[in-house]
Motif scaffolding. Structure first.
Motif, PDB file in Angstrom:
ATOM      1  N   ASN A   1       0.789  -1.231   0.000  1.00  0.00           N
ATOM      2  CA  ASN A   1       0.000   0.000   0.000  1.00  0.00           C
ATOM      3  C   ASN A   1       0.821   1.281   0.000  1.00  0.00           C
ATOM      4  N   ARG A   2       2.063   1.214   0.453  1.00  0.00           N
ATOM      5  CA  ARG A   2       2.789   2.445   0.743  1.00  0.00           C
ATOM      6  C   ARG A   2       2.937   3.361  -0.481  1.00  0.00           C
ATOM      7  N   LEU A   3       3.462   2.855  -1.570  1.00  0.00           N
ATOM      8  CA  LEU A   3       3.692   3.709  -2.745  1.00  0.00           C
ATOM      9  C   LEU A   3       2.385   4.217  -3.356  1.00  0.00           C
ATOM     10  N   PRO A   4       1.337   3.378  -3.511  1.00  0.00           N
ATOM     11  CA  PRO A   4       0.067   3.911  -4.027  1.00  0.00           C
ATOM     12  C   PRO A   4      -0.541   4.977  -3.106  1.00  0.00           C
ATOM     13  N   TYR A   5      -0.415   4.766  -1.782  1.00  0.00           N
ATOM     14  CA  TYR A   5      -0.981   5.748  -0.856  1.00  0.00           C
ATOM     15  C   TYR A   5      -0.219   7.063  -0.935  1.00  0.00           C
ATOM     16  N   GLU A   6       1.097   6.999  -1.045  1.00  0.00           N
ATOM     17  CA  GLU A   6       1.873   8.233  -1.156  1.00  0.00           C
ATOM     18  C   GLU A   6       1.541   8.966  -2.456  1.00  0.00           C
ATOM     19  N   ALA A   7       1.378   8.243  -3.538  1.00  0.00           N
ATOM     20  CA  ALA A   7       0.985   8.873  -4.803  1.00  0.00           C
ATOM     21  C   ALA A   7      -0.388   9.531  -4.672  1.00  0.00           C
ATOM     22  N   PHE A   8      -1.279   8.871  -3.969  1.00  0.00           N
ATOM     23  CA  PHE A   8      -2.615   9.437  -3.727  1.00  0.00           C
ATOM     24  C   PHE A   8      -2.515  10.714  -2.889  1.00  0.00           C
ATOM     25  N   LEU A   9      -1.687  10.703  -1.854  1.00  0.00           N
ATOM     26  CA  LEU A   9      -1.515  11.896  -1.021  1.00  0.00           C
ATOM     27  C   LEU A   9      -0.974  13.063  -1.843  1.00  0.00           C
ATOM     28  N   ARG A  10      -0.069  12.798  -2.755  1.00  0.00           N
ATOM     29  CA  ARG A  10       0.443  13.854  -3.633  1.00  0.00           C
ATOM     30  C   ARG A  10      -0.675  14.414  -4.509  1.00  0.00           C
TER      31      ARG A  10
ATOM     32  N   HIS B   1     -15.543   4.037   1.272  1.00  0.00           N
ATOM     33  CA  HIS B   1     -15.483   3.899  -0.176  1.00  0.00           C
ATOM     34  C   HIS B   1     -14.461   2.848  -0.584  1.00  0.00           C
ATOM     35  N   CYS B   2     -13.618   3.123  -1.549  1.00  0.00           N
ATOM     36  CA  CYS B   2     -12.742   2.084  -2.079  1.00  0.00           C
ATOM     37  C   CYS B   2     -11.784   1.571  -1.013  1.00  0.00           C
ATOM     38  N   ALA B   3     -11.488   0.281  -1.065  1.00  0.00           N
ATOM     39  CA  ALA B   3     -10.641  -0.362  -0.064  1.00  0.00           C
ATOM     40  C   ALA B   3      -9.532  -1.160  -0.742  1.00  0.00           C
TER      41      ALA B   3
ATOM     42  N   ASP C   1     -10.491  -4.551  -1.907  1.00  0.00           N
ATOM     43  CA  ASP C   1     -11.312  -4.667  -3.110  1.00  0.00           C
ATOM     44  C   ASP C   1     -10.460  -4.830  -4.368  1.00  0.00           C
ATOM     45  N   VAL C   2      -9.181  -4.543  -4.262  1.00  0.00           N
ATOM     46  CA  VAL C   2      -8.298  -4.596  -5.426  1.00  0.00           C
ATOM     47  C   VAL C   2      -7.739  -6.008  -5.582  1.00  0.00           C
ATOM     48  N   GLU C   3      -7.808  -6.521  -6.770  1.00  0.00           N
ATOM     49  CA  GLU C   3      -7.304  -7.870  -7.041  1.00  0.00           C
ATOM     50  C   GLU C   3      -5.811  -7.939  -6.710  1.00  0.00           C
ATOM     51  N   PRO C   4      -5.389  -8.935  -5.914  1.00  0.00           N
ATOM     52  CA  PRO C   4      -3.990  -8.995  -5.475  1.00  0.00           C
ATOM     53  C   PRO C   4      -3.061  -9.593  -6.527  1.00  0.00           C
ATOM     54  N   GLY C   5      -3.089  -9.020  -7.724  1.00  0.00           N
ATOM     55  CA  GLY C   5      -2.232  -9.501  -8.798  1.00  0.00           C
ATOM     56  C   GLY C   5      -0.970  -8.661  -8.918  1.00  0.00           C
TER      57      GLY C   5
ATOM     58  N   PHE D   1      -1.231  -4.785  -8.646  1.00  0.00           N
ATOM     59  CA  PHE D   1      -1.971  -4.301  -7.470  1.00  0.00           C
ATOM     60  C   PHE D   1      -1.691  -2.829  -7.183  1.00  0.00           C
ATOM     61  N   GLN D   2      -0.435  -2.420  -7.152  1.00  0.00           N
ATOM     62  CA  GLN D   2      -0.108  -1.055  -6.748  1.00  0.00           C
ATOM     63  C   GLN D   2      -0.688  -0.024  -7.727  1.00  0.00           C
ATOM     64  N   ARG D   3      -0.577  -0.310  -8.997  1.00  0.00           N
ATOM     65  CA  ARG D   3      -1.147   0.610  -9.980  1.00  0.00           C
ATOM     66  C   ARG D   3      -2.664   0.670  -9.872  1.00  0.00           C
ATOM     67  N   GLU D   4      -3.307  -0.489  -9.665  1.00  0.00           N
ATOM     68  CA  GLU D   4      -4.759  -0.533  -9.566  1.00  0.00           C
ATOM     69  C   GLU D   4      -5.249   0.157  -8.297  1.00  0.00           C
ATOM     70  N   LEU D   5      -4.524  -0.002  -7.196  1.00  0.00           N
ATOM     71  CA  LEU D   5      -4.932   0.662  -5.966  1.00  0.00           C
ATOM     72  C   LEU D   5      -4.822   2.178  -6.109  1.00  0.00           C
ATOM     73  N   GLU D   6      -3.735   2.654  -6.669  1.00  0.00           N
ATOM     74  CA  GLU D   6      -3.579   4.099  -6.870  1.00  0.00           C
ATOM     75  C   GLU D   6      -4.717   4.644  -7.737  1.00  0.00           C
ATOM     76  N   LYS D   7      -5.037   3.940  -8.813  1.00  0.00           N
ATOM     77  CA  LYS D   7      -6.127   4.383  -9.694  1.00  0.00           C
ATOM     78  C   LYS D   7      -7.459   4.404  -8.953  1.00  0.00           C
ATOM     79  N   SER D   8      -7.705   3.384  -8.141  1.00  0.00           N
ATOM     80  CA  SER D   8      -8.948   3.311  -7.384  1.00  0.00           C
ATOM     81  C   SER D   8      -9.070   4.478  -6.405  1.00  0.00           C
ATOM     82  N   LEU D   9      -7.976   4.804  -5.718  1.00  0.00           N
ATOM     83  CA  LEU D   9      -7.986   5.915  -4.771  1.00  0.00           C
ATOM     84  C   LEU D   9      -8.212   7.248  -5.474  1.00  0.00           C
ATOM     85  N   VAL D  10      -7.496   7.474  -6.560  1.00  0.00           N
ATOM     86  CA  VAL D  10      -7.629   8.744  -7.288  1.00  0.00           C
ATOM     87  C   VAL D  10      -9.023   8.878  -7.892  1.00  0.00           C
ATOM     88  N   ASP D  11      -9.543   7.801  -8.488  1.00  0.00           N
ATOM     89  CA  ASP D  11     -10.888   7.847  -9.082  1.00  0.00           C
ATOM     90  C   ASP D  11     -11.940   8.136  -8.011  1.00  0.00           C
ATOM     91  N   GLY D  12     -11.833   7.493  -6.845  1.00  0.00           N
ATOM     92  CA  GLY D  12     -12.783   7.742  -5.773  1.00  0.00           C
ATOM     93  C   GLY D  12     -12.726   9.179  -5.284  1.00  0.00           C
TER      94      GLY D  12
END
Length: 409
Positions: A18-27, A351-353, A356-360, A363-374
Protein backbone atom coordinates in the motif's frame (compact mmCIF):
# COMPACT_ATOMS: atom_id res chain seq x y z
CA UNK A 1 -9.50 -26.76 3.33
CA UNK A 2 -10.28 -24.17 0.63
CA UNK A 3 -7.19 -24.14 -1.60
CA UNK A 4 -8.52 -21.18 -3.62
CA UNK A 5 -8.78 -19.08 -0.48
CA UNK A 6 -5.27 -20.08 0.59
CA UNK A 7 -3.89 -19.14 -2.82
CA UNK A 8 -5.66 -15.78 -2.74
CA UNK A 9 -4.30 -15.09 0.75
CA UNK A 10 -0.78 -15.92 -0.41
CA UNK A 11 -1.11 -13.55 -3.38
CA UNK A 12 -2.53 -10.84 -1.11
CA UNK A 13 0.44 -10.97 1.26
CA UNK A 14 2.92 -11.15 -1.64
CA UNK A 15 1.50 -8.45 -3.93
CA UNK A 16 -0.54 -6.09 -1.73
CA UNK A 17 1.80 -3.19 -1.01
CA UNK A 18 0.00 0.00 0.00
CA UNK A 19 2.79 2.45 0.74
CA UNK A 20 3.69 3.71 -2.75
CA UNK A 21 0.07 3.91 -4.03
CA UNK A 22 -0.98 5.75 -0.86
CA UNK A 23 1.87 8.23 -1.16
CA UNK A 24 0.98 8.87 -4.80
CA UNK A 25 -2.61 9.44 -3.73
CA UNK A 26 -1.52 11.90 -1.02
CA UNK A 27 0.44 13.85 -3.63
CA UNK A 28 -2.65 13.96 -5.86
CA UNK A 29 -4.80 15.27 -3.01
CA UNK A 30 -2.19 17.86 -2.06
CA UNK A 31 -2.05 19.14 -5.64
CA UNK A 32 -5.82 19.65 -5.68
CA UNK A 33 -5.48 22.68 -3.41
CA UNK A 34 -9.06 22.79 -2.09
CA UNK A 35 -9.21 19.46 -0.23
CA UNK A 36 -10.06 19.39 3.47
CA UNK A 37 -7.90 16.76 5.21
CA UNK A 38 -9.77 15.73 8.34
CA UNK A 39 -10.31 12.90 10.79
CA UNK A 40 -13.72 11.29 10.87
CA UNK A 41 -14.50 12.94 14.19
CA UNK A 42 -13.85 16.36 12.64
CA UNK A 43 -16.09 15.44 9.70
CA UNK A 44 -18.86 14.35 12.07
CA UNK A 45 -18.62 17.52 14.17
CA UNK A 46 -18.86 19.71 11.08
CA UNK A 47 -21.74 17.74 9.56
CA UNK A 48 -23.78 17.79 12.78
CA UNK A 49 -23.27 21.55 13.17
CA UNK A 50 -24.21 22.14 9.54
CA UNK A 51 -27.34 20.00 9.82
CA UNK A 52 -28.52 21.99 12.84
CA UNK A 53 -27.80 25.40 11.31
CA UNK A 54 -30.03 27.55 9.13
CA UNK A 55 -29.58 30.55 6.89
CA UNK A 56 -31.04 33.90 7.88
CA UNK A 57 -32.67 35.43 4.80
CA UNK A 58 -33.69 39.05 5.13
CA UNK A 59 -34.68 41.88 2.79
CA UNK A 60 -32.89 44.85 4.35
CA UNK A 61 -33.78 47.26 1.53
CA UNK A 62 -36.12 46.70 -1.38
CA UNK A 63 -34.19 44.81 -4.03
CA UNK A 64 -31.46 43.61 -1.65
CA UNK A 65 -31.37 40.21 0.07
CA UNK A 66 -29.00 39.83 3.03
CA UNK A 67 -27.82 36.23 3.67
CA UNK A 68 -26.12 35.30 6.95
CA UNK A 69 -25.63 32.31 9.25
CA UNK A 70 -24.32 31.74 12.77
CA UNK A 71 -22.34 28.66 11.69
CA UNK A 72 -18.63 29.45 11.67
CA UNK A 73 -16.81 28.92 8.33
CA UNK A 74 -20.08 28.23 6.52
CA UNK A 75 -20.39 28.65 2.76
CA UNK A 76 -23.55 29.08 0.70
CA UNK A 77 -24.27 27.45 -2.64
CA UNK A 78 -26.36 29.62 -4.98
CA UNK A 79 -28.50 27.91 -7.64
CA UNK A 80 -26.31 24.80 -7.44
CA UNK A 81 -23.35 26.62 -9.01
CA UNK A 82 -21.75 29.55 -7.21
CA UNK A 83 -20.16 29.28 -3.74
CA UNK A 84 -19.92 32.35 -1.50
CA UNK A 85 -18.66 32.93 2.03
CA UNK A 86 -21.02 34.50 4.53
CA UNK A 87 -22.39 37.08 5.04
CA UNK A 88 -23.24 38.60 1.66
CA UNK A 89 -25.98 40.47 -0.20
CA UNK A 90 -27.79 39.58 -3.43
CA UNK A 91 -29.97 41.64 -5.74
CA UNK A 92 -33.59 40.40 -5.91
CA UNK A 93 -36.84 41.72 -7.30
CA UNK A 94 -38.02 44.94 -5.68
CA UNK A 95 -41.44 43.31 -5.33
CA UNK A 96 -40.15 41.13 -2.46
CA UNK A 97 -41.33 42.89 0.73
CA UNK A 98 -38.81 43.94 3.42
CA UNK A 99 -38.21 41.75 6.48
CA UNK A 100 -37.30 38.16 7.25
CA UNK A 101 -38.15 35.53 4.65
CA UNK A 102 -39.45 32.18 5.89
CA UNK A 103 -39.86 29.18 3.62
CA UNK A 104 -41.88 26.23 4.93
CA UNK A 105 -42.87 22.63 4.33
CA UNK A 106 -45.66 20.49 5.75
CA UNK A 107 -45.71 16.75 6.44
CA UNK A 108 -47.38 14.29 8.80
CA UNK A 109 -46.34 14.59 12.45
CA UNK A 110 -44.83 11.09 12.44
CA UNK A 111 -42.43 12.21 9.67
CA UNK A 112 -41.32 15.46 11.30
CA UNK A 113 -38.04 14.14 12.72
CA UNK A 114 -37.01 12.47 9.48
CA UNK A 115 -38.01 15.51 7.42
CA UNK A 116 -35.92 17.73 9.66
CA UNK A 117 -32.97 15.35 9.16
CA UNK A 118 -33.19 15.31 5.36
CA UNK A 119 -33.63 19.08 5.06
CA UNK A 120 -30.61 19.61 7.31
CA UNK A 121 -28.66 16.95 5.42
CA UNK A 122 -29.20 18.85 2.19
CA UNK A 123 -28.30 22.22 3.75
CA UNK A 124 -31.83 23.67 3.86
CA UNK A 125 -32.03 24.26 7.60
CA UNK A 126 -33.78 27.57 6.89
CA UNK A 127 -36.75 25.70 5.38
CA UNK A 128 -38.91 25.06 8.44
CA UNK A 129 -41.98 23.00 9.26
CA UNK A 130 -45.35 24.77 9.08
CA UNK A 131 -48.43 23.86 11.09
CA UNK A 132 -50.85 24.11 8.14
CA UNK A 133 -50.44 22.61 4.69
CA UNK A 134 -52.15 25.49 2.86
CA UNK A 135 -49.44 27.97 3.94
CA UNK A 136 -46.50 25.66 3.14
CA UNK A 137 -44.23 26.26 0.17
CA UNK A 138 -43.50 22.51 -0.13
CA UNK A 139 -46.86 20.80 0.27
CA UNK A 140 -47.61 17.52 1.99
CA UNK A 141 -48.82 15.78 -1.20
CA UNK A 142 -45.43 16.30 -2.86
CA UNK A 143 -43.25 15.75 0.22
CA UNK A 144 -44.71 12.60 1.82
CA UNK A 145 -43.99 10.17 -1.09
CA UNK A 146 -40.42 11.49 -1.31
CA UNK A 147 -39.84 11.01 2.42
CA UNK A 148 -41.16 7.45 2.22
CA UNK A 149 -38.83 6.53 -0.65
CA UNK A 150 -35.83 8.26 0.94
CA UNK A 151 -36.40 6.35 4.19
CA UNK A 152 -36.83 3.02 2.42
CA UNK A 153 -33.65 3.44 0.35
CA UNK A 154 -31.65 4.49 3.41
CA UNK A 155 -32.89 1.43 5.34
CA UNK A 156 -31.94 -0.97 2.55
CA UNK A 157 -28.80 0.61 1.09
CA UNK A 158 -27.47 2.88 3.85
CA UNK A 159 -27.80 5.97 1.61
CA UNK A 160 -30.38 8.25 -0.01
CA UNK A 161 -31.51 7.66 -3.58
CA UNK A 162 -30.06 10.20 -6.02
CA UNK A 163 -33.30 10.59 -8.00
CA UNK A 164 -35.34 11.24 -4.85
CA UNK A 165 -32.78 13.76 -3.58
CA UNK A 166 -32.92 15.53 -6.97
CA UNK A 167 -36.74 15.61 -6.83
CA UNK A 168 -36.75 17.06 -3.32
CA UNK A 169 -34.17 19.68 -4.29
CA UNK A 170 -36.31 20.63 -7.30
CA UNK A 171 -39.31 21.16 -5.01
CA UNK A 172 -37.25 23.31 -2.66
CA UNK A 173 -35.80 25.24 -5.60
CA UNK A 174 -39.36 25.98 -6.77
CA UNK A 175 -40.26 27.14 -3.24
CA UNK A 176 -37.38 29.63 -3.31
CA UNK A 177 -38.43 30.84 -6.76
CA UNK A 178 -42.01 31.40 -5.58
CA UNK A 179 -40.57 33.89 -3.07
CA UNK A 180 -38.50 35.62 -5.72
CA UNK A 181 -35.23 34.06 -4.51
CA UNK A 182 -32.48 31.95 -6.04
CA UNK A 183 -31.98 28.50 -4.55
CA UNK A 184 -29.85 28.91 -1.41
CA UNK A 185 -28.39 26.18 0.78
CA UNK A 186 -25.43 25.59 3.07
CA UNK A 187 -22.55 24.05 1.12
CA UNK A 188 -21.47 20.60 2.26
CA UNK A 189 -18.00 21.67 3.46
CA UNK A 190 -16.47 24.59 5.38
CA UNK A 191 -14.12 27.28 4.08
CA UNK A 192 -10.59 28.28 4.95
CA UNK A 193 -9.53 31.92 4.75
CA UNK A 194 -12.52 32.70 2.55
CA UNK A 195 -11.83 29.83 0.13
CA UNK A 196 -14.41 27.00 0.18
CA UNK A 197 -13.23 23.42 0.37
CA UNK A 198 -14.46 21.42 -2.63
CA UNK A 199 -13.84 17.92 -1.26
CA UNK A 200 -12.91 16.24 2.01
CA UNK A 201 -10.50 13.32 2.43
CA UNK A 202 -10.69 11.29 5.64
CA UNK A 203 -8.70 8.01 5.48
CA UNK A 204 -9.84 5.07 7.59
CA UNK A 205 -7.33 2.49 8.82
CA UNK A 206 -8.72 -0.85 10.00
CA UNK A 207 -6.02 -1.92 12.45
CA UNK A 208 -6.93 -5.58 12.67
CA UNK A 209 -3.32 -6.69 13.24
CA UNK A 210 -0.41 -4.41 12.36
CA UNK A 211 -0.64 -1.57 14.86
CA UNK A 212 3.19 -1.44 14.71
CA UNK A 213 2.91 0.01 11.18
CA UNK A 214 0.70 2.98 12.12
CA UNK A 215 3.55 5.36 13.14
CA UNK A 216 5.13 4.82 9.71
CA UNK A 217 1.83 5.68 8.05
CA UNK A 218 1.43 8.85 10.12
CA UNK A 219 4.99 9.87 9.29
CA UNK A 220 4.10 9.57 5.60
CA UNK A 221 0.84 11.47 6.08
CA UNK A 222 2.63 14.24 7.95
CA UNK A 223 4.55 15.20 4.80
CA UNK A 224 1.28 16.08 3.09
CA UNK A 225 -0.76 17.39 6.03
CA UNK A 226 -3.12 14.41 6.00
CA UNK A 227 -5.07 13.40 9.12
CA UNK A 228 -6.64 9.95 9.46
CA UNK A 229 -8.60 7.75 11.85
CA UNK A 230 -7.31 4.42 13.17
CA UNK A 231 -9.86 1.81 14.30
CA UNK A 232 -8.39 -0.32 17.09
CA UNK A 233 -9.41 -3.64 18.69
CA UNK A 234 -9.14 -3.47 22.49
CA UNK A 235 -10.27 -7.11 22.72
CA UNK A 236 -8.40 -8.45 19.69
CA UNK A 237 -5.79 -11.23 19.75
CA UNK A 238 -2.96 -9.55 17.81
CA UNK A 239 -2.02 -6.63 20.06
CA UNK A 240 -2.92 -5.54 23.55
CA UNK A 241 -3.07 -2.62 25.98
CA UNK A 242 0.69 -2.03 25.87
CA UNK A 243 0.72 -1.54 22.09
CA UNK A 244 -2.41 0.65 22.16
CA UNK A 245 -0.92 2.91 24.86
CA UNK A 246 2.33 3.21 22.92
CA UNK A 247 0.46 4.15 19.77
CA UNK A 248 -1.75 6.68 21.59
CA UNK A 249 1.35 8.38 23.00
CA UNK A 250 2.97 8.48 19.55
CA UNK A 251 0.13 10.49 17.98
CA UNK A 252 -0.31 12.81 20.96
CA UNK A 253 -3.30 15.13 20.92
CA UNK A 254 -3.36 16.22 17.29
CA UNK A 255 -1.70 13.69 14.99
CA UNK A 256 -4.71 11.52 14.32
CA UNK A 257 -7.81 9.95 15.83
CA UNK A 258 -8.46 6.65 17.59
CA UNK A 259 -11.82 4.94 17.06
CA UNK A 260 -13.22 1.47 17.83
CA UNK A 261 -13.11 -1.59 15.58
CA UNK A 262 -16.26 -3.16 16.99
CA UNK A 263 -16.67 -6.89 17.60
CA UNK A 264 -19.89 -6.94 19.59
CA UNK A 265 -21.03 -10.44 18.59
CA UNK A 266 -17.63 -11.96 19.33
CA UNK A 267 -17.30 -10.20 22.72
CA UNK A 268 -20.94 -10.56 23.79
CA UNK A 269 -20.03 -13.72 25.71
CA UNK A 270 -17.48 -11.70 27.69
CA UNK A 271 -19.71 -8.69 28.40
CA UNK A 272 -23.13 -10.39 28.59
CA UNK A 273 -24.81 -9.35 25.32
CA UNK A 274 -24.17 -7.17 22.27
CA UNK A 275 -25.60 -4.01 23.84
CA UNK A 276 -23.28 -4.34 26.83
CA UNK A 277 -20.39 -5.35 24.55
CA UNK A 278 -20.67 -2.06 22.61
CA UNK A 279 -20.45 0.01 25.77
CA UNK A 280 -17.80 -2.29 27.25
CA UNK A 281 -15.47 -2.19 24.23
CA UNK A 282 -15.84 1.60 23.99
CA UNK A 283 -15.05 2.13 27.68
CA UNK A 284 -12.14 -0.32 27.56
CA UNK A 285 -10.51 1.44 24.59
CA UNK A 286 -11.05 4.84 26.20
CA UNK A 287 -9.41 3.66 29.40
CA UNK A 288 -6.41 2.16 27.60
CA UNK A 289 -5.90 5.02 25.11
CA UNK A 290 -6.61 7.74 27.65
CA UNK A 291 -8.99 9.66 25.38
CA UNK A 292 -12.61 9.78 24.30
CA UNK A 293 -13.64 7.38 21.53
CA UNK A 294 -16.28 8.96 19.28
CA UNK A 295 -16.54 6.51 16.37
CA UNK A 296 -16.98 2.85 15.57
CA UNK A 297 -16.66 0.56 12.57
CA UNK A 298 -17.77 -3.07 12.76
CA UNK A 299 -15.36 -5.75 11.57
CA UNK A 300 -16.06 -9.14 10.05
CA UNK A 301 -14.76 -11.02 13.06
CA UNK A 302 -12.85 -14.20 13.73
CA UNK A 303 -14.19 -16.66 12.88
CA UNK A 304 -17.76 -15.41 12.41
CA UNK A 305 -19.48 -12.15 11.58
CA UNK A 306 -20.07 -9.22 13.91
CA UNK A 307 -23.33 -8.00 12.42
CA UNK A 308 -26.75 -8.89 13.77
CA UNK A 309 -30.22 -7.45 14.19
CA UNK A 310 -28.92 -5.80 17.37
CA UNK A 311 -25.95 -3.97 15.82
CA UNK A 312 -27.66 -0.62 15.18
CA UNK A 313 -29.23 -0.60 18.63
CA UNK A 314 -25.88 -1.45 20.23
CA UNK A 315 -24.13 1.43 18.43
CA UNK A 316 -26.92 3.82 19.36
CA UNK A 317 -27.11 2.74 23.00
CA UNK A 318 -23.34 3.13 23.47
CA UNK A 319 -23.74 6.73 22.22
CA UNK A 320 -21.15 6.68 19.49
CA UNK A 321 -21.14 10.01 17.68
CA UNK A 322 -20.53 8.40 14.29
CA UNK A 323 -20.00 5.05 12.58
CA UNK A 324 -18.29 4.18 9.29
CA UNK A 325 -19.45 0.60 8.82
CA UNK A 326 -21.43 1.03 5.60
CA UNK A 327 -19.56 0.80 2.29
CA UNK A 328 -22.41 2.60 0.54
CA UNK A 329 -20.58 4.60 -2.15
CA UNK A 330 -22.32 7.70 -0.76
CA UNK A 331 -20.20 10.81 -0.22
CA UNK A 332 -22.48 12.69 2.19
CA UNK A 333 -22.89 11.60 5.85
CA UNK A 334 -26.43 10.96 7.07
CA UNK A 335 -28.48 9.77 10.03
CA UNK A 336 -29.90 6.40 9.02
CA UNK A 337 -33.54 5.71 9.93
CA UNK A 338 -34.44 3.78 13.04
CA UNK A 339 -38.13 3.15 12.63
CA UNK A 340 -39.76 6.49 11.79
CA UNK A 341 -36.99 8.53 13.42
CA UNK A 342 -33.35 9.05 12.42
CA UNK A 343 -30.56 7.54 14.52
CA UNK A 344 -28.56 9.87 16.77
CA UNK A 345 -25.32 8.30 15.49
CA UNK A 346 -24.09 9.80 12.22
CA UNK A 347 -23.24 7.37 9.42
CA UNK A 348 -20.17 8.24 7.32
CA UNK A 349 -19.89 6.01 4.27
CA UNK A 350 -16.69 4.15 3.41
CA UNK A 351 -15.48 3.90 -0.18
CA UNK A 352 -12.74 2.08 -2.08
CA UNK A 353 -10.64 -0.36 -0.06
CA UNK A 354 -7.33 -2.12 -0.57
CA UNK A 355 -9.12 -5.45 -0.08
CA UNK A 356 -11.31 -4.67 -3.11
CA UNK A 357 -8.30 -4.60 -5.43
CA UNK A 358 -7.30 -7.87 -7.04
CA UNK A 359 -3.99 -8.99 -5.48
CA UNK A 360 -2.23 -9.50 -8.80
CA UNK A 361 1.06 -8.13 -10.13
CA UNK A 362 -0.63 -4.79 -11.00
CA UNK A 363 -1.97 -4.30 -7.47
CA UNK A 364 -0.11 -1.05 -6.75
CA UNK A 365 -1.15 0.61 -9.98
CA UNK A 366 -4.76 -0.53 -9.57
CA UNK A 367 -4.93 0.66 -5.97
CA UNK A 368 -3.58 4.10 -6.87
CA UNK A 369 -6.13 4.38 -9.69
CA UNK A 370 -8.95 3.31 -7.38
CA UNK A 371 -7.99 5.92 -4.77
CA UNK A 372 -7.63 8.74 -7.29
CA UNK A 373 -10.89 7.85 -9.08
CA UNK A 374 -12.78 7.74 -5.77
CA UNK A 375 -11.34 11.10 -4.76
CA UNK A 376 -12.39 12.70 -8.05
CA UNK A 377 -15.92 11.30 -7.71
CA UNK A 378 -16.17 12.75 -4.21
CA UNK A 379 -14.87 16.10 -5.49
CA UNK A 380 -17.55 16.16 -8.20
CA UNK A 381 -20.18 15.60 -5.48
CA UNK A 382 -18.65 18.08 -3.02
CA UNK A 383 -18.46 15.19 -0.59
CA UNK A 384 -16.37 13.22 1.88
CA UNK A 385 -14.04 10.52 0.54
CA UNK A 386 -13.16 7.74 2.99
CA UNK A 387 -10.56 5.29 1.60
CA UNK A 388 -10.43 2.09 3.67
CA UNK A 389 -6.90 0.74 4.17
CA UNK A 390 -5.14 -1.88 6.30
CA UNK A 391 -1.73 -1.09 7.86
CA UNK A 392 -0.71 -4.74 7.47
CA UNK A 393 -0.08 -4.12 3.75
CA UNK A 394 2.15 -1.09 4.28
CA UNK A 395 5.08 -3.12 5.58
CA UNK A 396 4.37 -6.82 6.00
CA UNK A 397 7.99 -7.65 6.85
CA UNK A 398 8.05 -5.08 9.64
CA UNK A 399 4.87 -6.57 11.05
CA UNK A 400 6.27 -10.10 10.98
CA UNK A 401 9.44 -9.00 12.74
CA UNK A 402 7.51 -7.32 15.55
CA UNK A 403 4.26 -9.26 15.74
CA UNK A 404 2.96 -10.75 18.96
CA UNK A 405 1.39 -14.17 18.83
CA UNK A 406 -2.23 -14.25 20.00
CA UNK A 407 -1.45 -16.32 23.09
CA UNK A 408 1.08 -13.69 24.25
CA UNK A 409 -1.33 -10.74 24.17
Amino acid sequence: MNLGMLQRSFLRYRNAKNRLPYEAFLRHVDAHGDAWKATQREVAEWWEARGAAGLDLRIVDRGTLRVSCALKDAVVEIDGKELRSLPFSLPVSSSVPPGAIEIGYHCASMNQDFAREIFGHLGYGHVASTYLDDVADVRMAALEPLLARLRETANVHGRYGEDDVASLRAAIRAAHASRGLPELRLWTLPQRDGRPYRVCVSPRFDVDRAIVNMPLIHELEGRYGMRSTAYLRPCGPFYGAREIKRYARSIGGGGGEIALRGEFVATSRRFGDEIKAAAGEKQLLERIAGREVAGVCMRGGEPGGNFSANTRAAIETARFKYETTHRNGFFHPLHLPSGMKPMRTLSIGGHCADLDVEPGPDFQRELEKSLVDGFEQAAAAGGVFVPVLHPLFFDFVRYLSRMRWPWSV
